[in-house]
Motif scaffolding. Structure first.
Motif, PDB file in Angstrom:
ATOM      1  N   SER A   1       0.503  12.292   2.200  1.00 18.11           N
ATOM      2  CA  SER A   1      -0.358  11.649   1.211  1.00 18.11           C
ATOM      3  C   SER A   1       0.211  10.350   0.654  1.00 18.11           C
ATOM      4  CB  SER A   1      -0.634  12.618   0.065  1.00 18.11           C
ATOM      5  OG  SER A   1       0.582  13.015  -0.560  1.00 18.11           O
ATOM      6  N   SER A   2       1.535  10.157   0.757  1.00 16.60           N
ATOM      7  CA  SER A   2       2.153   8.932   0.238  1.00 16.60           C
ATOM      8  C   SER A   2       2.301   7.854   1.314  1.00 16.60           C
ATOM      9  CB  SER A   2       3.540   9.251  -0.342  1.00 16.60           C
ATOM     10  OG  SER A   2       4.420   9.702   0.674  1.00 16.60           O
ATOM     11  N   PHE A   3       1.787   8.102   2.504  1.00 18.63           N
ATOM     12  CA  PHE A   3       1.983   7.180   3.627  1.00 18.63           C
ATOM     13  C   PHE A   3       1.570   5.757   3.269  1.00 18.63           C
ATOM     14  CE2 PHE A   3       0.411   5.012   7.447  1.00 18.63           C
ATOM     15  CZ  PHE A   3       1.477   5.158   8.319  1.00 18.63           C
ATOM     16  N   PHE A   4       0.341   5.578   2.808  1.00 18.02           N
ATOM     17  CA  PHE A   4      -0.164   4.231   2.554  1.00 18.02           C
ATOM     18  C   PHE A   4       0.476   3.582   1.330  1.00 18.02           C
ATOM     19  CE2 PHE A   4      -3.681   6.003   5.134  1.00 18.02           C
ATOM     20  CZ  PHE A   4      -3.668   5.062   6.156  1.00 18.02           C
ATOM     21  N   ASP A   5       1.097   4.375   0.460  1.00 13.09           N
ATOM     22  CA  ASP A   5       1.810   3.808  -0.687  1.00 13.09           C
ATOM     23  C   ASP A   5       2.989   2.950  -0.243  1.00 13.09           C
ATOM     24  OD1 ASP A   5       0.081   5.190  -2.338  1.00 13.09           O
ATOM     25  OD2 ASP A   5       1.465   6.869  -2.649  1.00 13.09           O
ATOM     26  N   ASN A   6       3.456   3.187   0.976  1.00 10.15           N
ATOM     27  CA  ASN A   6       4.628   2.481   1.500  1.00 10.15           C
ATOM     28  C   ASN A   6       4.274   1.235   2.308  1.00 10.15           C
ATOM     29  OD1 ASN A   6       6.898   4.416   0.772  1.00 10.15           O
ATOM     30  ND2 ASN A   6       5.476   5.790   1.821  1.00 10.15           N
ATOM     31  N   PHE A   7       2.980   0.890   2.311  1.00 11.85           N
ATOM     32  CA  PHE A   7       2.524  -0.254   3.109  1.00 11.85           C
ATOM     33  C   PHE A   7       1.688  -1.206   2.260  1.00 11.85           C
ATOM     34  CE2 PHE A   7       3.336   2.945   6.326  1.00 11.85           C
ATOM     35  CZ  PHE A   7       3.827   2.218   7.405  1.00 11.85           C
ATOM     36  N   ASN A   8       1.732  -2.479   2.629  1.00  9.33           N
ATOM     37  CA  ASN A   8       0.812  -3.483   2.104  1.00  9.33           C
ATOM     38  C   ASN A   8      -0.314  -3.696   3.109  1.00  9.33           C
ATOM     39  OD1 ASN A   8       2.272  -4.211  -0.316  1.00  9.33           O
ATOM     40  ND2 ASN A   8       3.750  -5.282   0.986  1.00  9.33           N
ATOM     41  N   PHE A   9      -1.534  -3.873   2.602  1.00 10.21           N
ATOM     42  CA  PHE A   9      -2.684  -4.164   3.449  1.00 10.21           C
ATOM     43  C   PHE A   9      -2.839  -5.676   3.559  1.00 10.21           C
ATOM     44  CE2 PHE A   9      -3.320   0.208   2.812  1.00 10.21           C
ATOM     45  CZ  PHE A   9      -4.326   0.679   3.660  1.00 10.21           C
ATOM     46  N   TYR A  10      -2.773  -6.185   4.777  1.00 14.49           N
ATOM     47  CA  TYR A  10      -2.893  -7.625   5.019  1.00 14.49           C
ATOM     48  C   TYR A  10      -4.373  -8.001   5.049  1.00 14.49           C
ATOM     49  CZ  TYR A  10      -2.616 -12.064   7.566  1.00 14.49           C
ATOM     50  OH  TYR A  10      -2.734 -13.372   7.961  1.00 14.49           O
ATOM     51  N   THR A  11      -4.750  -9.060   4.329  1.00 11.53           N
ATOM     52  CA  THR A  11      -6.148  -9.478   4.280  1.00 11.53           C
ATOM     53  C   THR A  11      -6.338 -10.948   4.661  1.00 11.53           C
ATOM     54  OG1 THR A  11      -5.944  -9.956   1.905  1.00 11.53           O
ATOM     55  CG2 THR A  11      -6.740  -7.759   2.528  1.00 11.53           C
ATOM     56  N   GLY A  12      -5.331 -11.585   5.174  1.00  6.60           N
ATOM     57  CA  GLY A  12      -5.441 -12.994   5.548  1.00  6.60           C
ATOM     58  C   GLY A  12      -6.043 -13.175   6.928  1.00  6.60           C
ATOM     59  N   PRO A  13      -6.178 -14.425   7.367  1.00  5.29           N
ATOM     60  CA  PRO A  13      -6.666 -14.722   8.721  1.00  5.29           C
ATOM     61  C   PRO A  13      -5.712 -14.138   9.762  1.00  5.29           C
ATOM     62  CG  PRO A  13      -6.656 -16.694   7.337  1.00  5.29           C
ATOM     63  CD  PRO A  13      -5.905 -15.658   6.587  1.00  5.29           C
TER      64      PRO A  13
END
Length: 344
Positions: free
Chosen positions: A40-52
């Motif tokens: 459940s904490s998997f995505f807490d350890n990542f940043n979501f990239y939203t650039g080109p």
């Protein structure tokens, strides 16, 4: 007694010194768990990239909030994590592109043993370009390691490195096939140095048909090696959490040669992404007999055929990062060399 003859006491000191030196060396060769990315904490350890998309893909990378709302990132089966793409929207070829997810670990590493247990990947689908990889600051000066990568209908995984100049590899001591030996990321269309896997089950539909398996990447100051283990043949030491690469046999990729690994690779973040078309998949579209029969261009196919991407998703059981440290007690290791077809 001759004054030049060492006393028993001095000999004992020499023995102790030798034992300390070799004992310390043995201890330093053991991998200990540094970070576990799972649950459940998997995505807490990542940043979501939203650039080109740096690779000019026909893709619209979304934020964590939008990914959750659209069901593109979240819990998967059996406690695993799901990362998918939009497979319901028909697009214009001039639109931003198909919605997808690219995540980058908040933590970075220099050297280590990276063990990714993956049950499903998006590979082998026309228009897709999925990858599990890592890279450091100021690309390509801190290097890039591509563990899983392919485009369109490819069924062989490509493992590769991208660096600054003056790094070549020999391509020996591996089961994969060397495609190029010059790792300079600024040459040959940014191809870098790469090796294709020796087994179809390491990528795409064949990988998914066996419920995936484990990719293990060992990065030291001397080399970077990559192994793939199908679900039914994961080494027991990996399953038990005491991985020992020296027992795994020949890797699929062995990147070493005329390359100072220590000066070309540093401070890597781990990346999962799925892009579409772009600098690779679009450029080889016409040379892929399966894909070119579906549409005249990669972008036109991706825009008009959303249902083609229903299986373009990752199911990630875990990613574990091990670093070198003191040897664990021998009682903590479980004996036996059998394999175990379970998640890790």
């Amino acid at each position: 007694m001759n004054s030049m003859t060492p006393s028993f006491s001095n000999l004992w000191h020499y023995v102790l010194l030798i034992l300390l030196i070799f004992g310390s060396s043995a201890a330093a060769s053991t991998y200990n768990l540094d970070t576990k990315l799972a649950g459940s904490s998997f995505f807490d350890n990542f940043n979501f990239y939203t650039g080109p998309d740096p690779t000019n893909g026909f893709v619209n990378y979304v934020s964590a909030a939008e990914a959750a709302t659209l069901g593109l990132a979240g819990p998967g089966p059996n406690g695993a994590m799901y990362i998918g793409v939009d497979h319901s929207t028909t697009l214009s070829t001039s639109a931003p592109g198909r919605k997808s997810v690219r995540i980058s670990s908040k933590k970075s590493w220099t050297h280590g043993l990276f063990i990714a247990d993956i049950a499903h990947m998006p590979g082998g689908i026309c228009g897709t370009w999925p990858a599990f990889w890592s890279f450091g600051p100021n690309w390509p000066n801190s290097g890039e390691i591509d563990v899983i990568e392919g485009v369109n209908s490819n069924h062989d995984n490509l493992m590769s490195l991208h660096t600054s100049s003056d790094c070549t590899v020999a391509g020996s001591g591996q089961t994969g096939t060397l495609q190029s030996n010059n790792c300079d990321g600024n040459l040959n269309g940014n191809a870098g140095c790469g090796s294709t896997a020796s087994t179809d089950s390491s990528y795409g539909a064949s990988f998914n048909a066996i419920s995936g398996g484990v990719y293990a990447t060992e990065w030291t100051s001397q080399y970077i090696k990559i192994w793939f283990f199908p679900r039914s043949n994961i080494p027991q030491d990996i399953t038990n959490g005491v991985p020992d690469p020296e027992t795994w046999g020949t890797p699929q990729a062995n990147f070493q040669g005329s390359c100072d690994i220590a000066s070309h690779f540093a401070n890597h973040n781990l990346i999962f992404d799925t892009t579409f078309c772009g600098d690779w998949a679009a450029n080889v579209w016409s040379s892929d007999p399966v894909c070119k029969s579906k549409a005249p261009t990669c972008v036109s196919y991706v825009a008009s055929n959303p249902s083609a991407f229903i299986d373009a998703y990752w199911i990630i059981n875990s990613v574990k990062v091990y670093t070198l440290g003191p040897a664990a007690s021998s009682t903590s290791k479980k004996p036996g060399s059998s394999t175990k077809a379970t998640n890790i």
